[in-house]
Write an enzyme that holds these catalytic residues in place. Sequence first.
Site, PDB file in Angstrom:
ATOM      1  N   GLU A 196       0.839  -1.153  -0.174  1.00  0.00           N
ATOM      2  CA  GLU A 196      -0.018   0.079   0.106  1.00  0.00           C
ATOM      3  C   GLU A 196       0.709   1.153  -0.046  1.00  0.00           C
ATOM      4  O   GLU A 196       0.515   2.216   0.904  1.00  0.00           O
ATOM      5  CB  GLU A 196      -0.831  -0.049   1.230  1.00  0.00           C
ATOM      6  N   GLU A 272      -6.865  -7.439  -0.606  1.00  0.00           N
ATOM      7  CA  GLU A 272      -7.348  -7.505   0.837  1.00  0.00           C
ATOM      8  C   GLU A 272      -8.664  -7.093   0.592  1.00  0.00           C
ATOM      9  O   GLU A 272      -9.131  -5.863   0.553  1.00  0.00           O
ATOM     10  CB  GLU A 272      -6.414  -6.359   1.560  1.00  0.00           C
TER      11      GLU A 272
END
Length: 659
Positions: A196, A272
């Site tokens: 991320e 995710e």
Amino acid sequence: MLLSRAFSALVTGVTALQAQARVTNPEWPRAVSSDAQPFSYNRTHFNLHGDPFTIIGGQIDPQRIPYQFWRDRLIKAKALGLNTIFTYTFWNNLEPTPGTWLADDPQNDIAAFFRIAQEEGLFVVLRPGPYICGERDFGGFPAWLSNIEGMEVRTDNEPFLEETRKYMANLAEKSGIADLQVSRGGPILMVQVENEYGSYGDNRAYTAAVRDIVRDNFEITLYTNDGGADWPLQGGQIPGVLAAVDGGAWALPARDLYITDPTSLGPLLNGEYYTWTFDIWGSHNPHNTTVGNEDIVSQILGDIPYHFNNFSASISFYMVHGGTNFGFQSGALWQNRTTAFISSYDYGSPLDETGRTTDLYYRMREAILPFVPEGSVPEPPANLPRASIPEFSLTPFTSLFQVRGNKTSSPLPLTMEALGQAYGYTLYEHIATSPIEGNVQPGDRPRDRVIVYVNEKVKGVMDSQYQHPLNVSVSLQPGDKLQLLVENLGRVGYYSRGNPYRNYMTDPWKGIKGNVSVGGEVITGWDMYQLQLDKVPSKPPCNDPAMNDQSDAPVFYKGTFIGPAIIHNSSMTLDTFISVPNGVRGNVWVNKFNLGRYWLVGPQQSLYLPGSIVKPNEANEVVILELEPWQMTSSSMVAYGESERFWGNNPDPDCLECV
Ligand SMILES: *[C@@H]1O[C@H](CO)[C@@H](O)[C@H](O)[C@H]1NC(C)=O
Ligand SMILES: *[C@@H]1O[C@H](CO)[C@@H](O)[C@H](O)[C@H]1NC(C)=O
Ligand SMILES: *[C@@H]1O[C@H](CO)[C@@H](O)[C@H](O)[C@H]1NC(C)=O
Ligand SMILES: *[C@@H]1O[C@H](CO)[C@@H](O)[C@H](O)[C@H]1NC(C)=O
Ligand SMILES: *[C@@H]1O[C@H](CO)[C@@H](O)[C@H](O)[C@H]1NC(C)=O
Ligand SMILES: *[C@@H]1O[C@H](CO)[C@@H](O)[C@H](O)[C@H]1NC(C)=O
Ligand SMILES: *[C@@H]1O[C@H](CO)[C@@H](O)[C@H](O)[C@H]1NC(C)=O
Ligand SMILES: CC(=O)N[C@H]1CO[C@H](CO)[C@@H](O)[C@@H]1O
């Protein structure tokens, strides 16, 4: 994991139709399956041994799960309908001090976990970071990184890249992970680059450097994973690396809107998909759960076919089994004050903290089964019962201030890291040489929870969890001992450039940074004691003076319980939740294993005690460190084991007005 659900607002208005307008890219396929590269992808599909492959994945981090139970959890993941396990690796646990790589420690033997996954018919996706977030202290970085001259994490800073090179090479070679790549007959399909990163920054030289470091050590497919919105995806994409998204179903269209570099496009993967979320300490923070929240459950169940049908996407459920941040391993966020994660990483996930299947598990299984070949998914094993342990009492045997630890003396205070310590507590002591009084300033700010004593009598608590850390004032005469007990509540493990707060990932130091002043006057002359408590005391140190009634110092208690008998031939039947009903705040060790923190504010009210560390039919030693004996409303310390867990919240006796 990022603060995912906050992104939903950012992508309002993006529809599947808009996304579809961009799906075709004539330059594909660029990767073809071969014997040397059995897992590959083209613009629309993953390919395994020449056949299309949809990843139905779920996250399990082995370093959060007692290794004795790895196979149990993997069997249940397989029985949920998954074909792939996604795994973070925690650098700080693998290399606790510079150059000590714990390749053979069973709890850090990630290769062993991957081999079990393969034996159980599961593939693996490796998420080595170096930054992983994961609600871990410092996002998985070792605390000692901060001692390296010129270090700045998550940038193309040479000291950071140099440590990253060593870490990645150790993981690949010393931990034996490279040999488990699918190209060598192992289960690992892909490796993620960073984590991320687009939420954090947009330094392309840095992400390209991490890509090259990963590429130097692993020969299989690489991918990135970023929140499903424009700036995270744009900041995180790396040329030549497949871009995946994360977040709810709303994140899916974002990939084709914001990833424009054809070399990052391929099949759609939601890396995710949140099955629910973590918890943070606080009187006003109830446990996050899907139990009784039918809206959320229906959303999850509806999103499963939506991923597969409407987007032909692959998916990984984060978490399929969260586990536990044992010991001092949980991290924190900075949101203009410290928000510290609890020890449990239950996450509300389909397999609960103890690895039992939940209602959510069975409902997700039903939603997944239509998308897998009939008969390919085994039946889940029945849940084993957990133990209960009758109440037993504990007796005080020494105080934290008697234990001490390695002592360092210096005119000005040093940080925990400079003392060579990563976690736990540091005691700072100063003997006054002249009268002085006023408010105590514990360095630049409380890092994180500071208990102030004079001659072992408590004067107050300053805590960066409180929006307005309380002022504590003292009055010292010559010979008086000023003591600051500083607790690391978890280094900040996530920062988003989209929020208005400071980036404390680049200012991670714990203990005291800067000067301590009293009434504005700098105090010099400090003795510092490291209390990382890797080895918990179980008997009074030599010549421990009698416990002093006049002292408010933290107290160690000890007691024993007789381990229940194993039933169904599994130590999982010794699993229980340890509750310390009269305790205020502290830690619990069983047979020297640090279970984590308790704090009456909640939401966590009991600690998972894995049966793997319980000795059946014999005495088990329990040590409790109670940090705030002066707040205890009962003088007796008792504990018991519950077979069912209760969550709940109570007012904070140290700050009744704090929210
Ligand atoms: C991509 O791979 C899939 C699955 O193997 C195949 O059906 C499809 O034709 C491929 N696409 C192209 C453009 O070759
Ligand atoms: C998903 O696909 C189904 C079947 O084609 C369709 O009925 C439904 O409207 C789609 N959902 C969304 C949100 O696009
Ligand atoms: C952070 O907290 C300070 C002090 O309470 C306050 O003045 C400031 O407005 C807060 N900043 C944000 C962005 O919330
Ligand atoms: C004290 O320091 C030594 C050397 O750094 C280390 O081996 C030992 O574990 C430390 N002891 C404690 C109690 O922290
Ligand atoms: C603490 O004291 C400072 C002055 O020393 C004052 O500005 C601040 O408001 C006080 N904080 C609280 C919470 O009372
Ligand atoms: C701490 O105090 C010392 C001595 O007064 C001073 O030289 C130093 O600059 C101070 N450090 C900080 C960070 O304020
Ligand atoms: C218990 O389980 C172990 C390993 O699963 C097995 O080797 C052993 O034979 C079992 N014992 C009994 C009494 O079933
Ligand atoms: C996703 C979600 O509902 N998270 C909640 C978890 O608990 C904290 C503390 O109560 C809330 O602030 C979050 O919104």
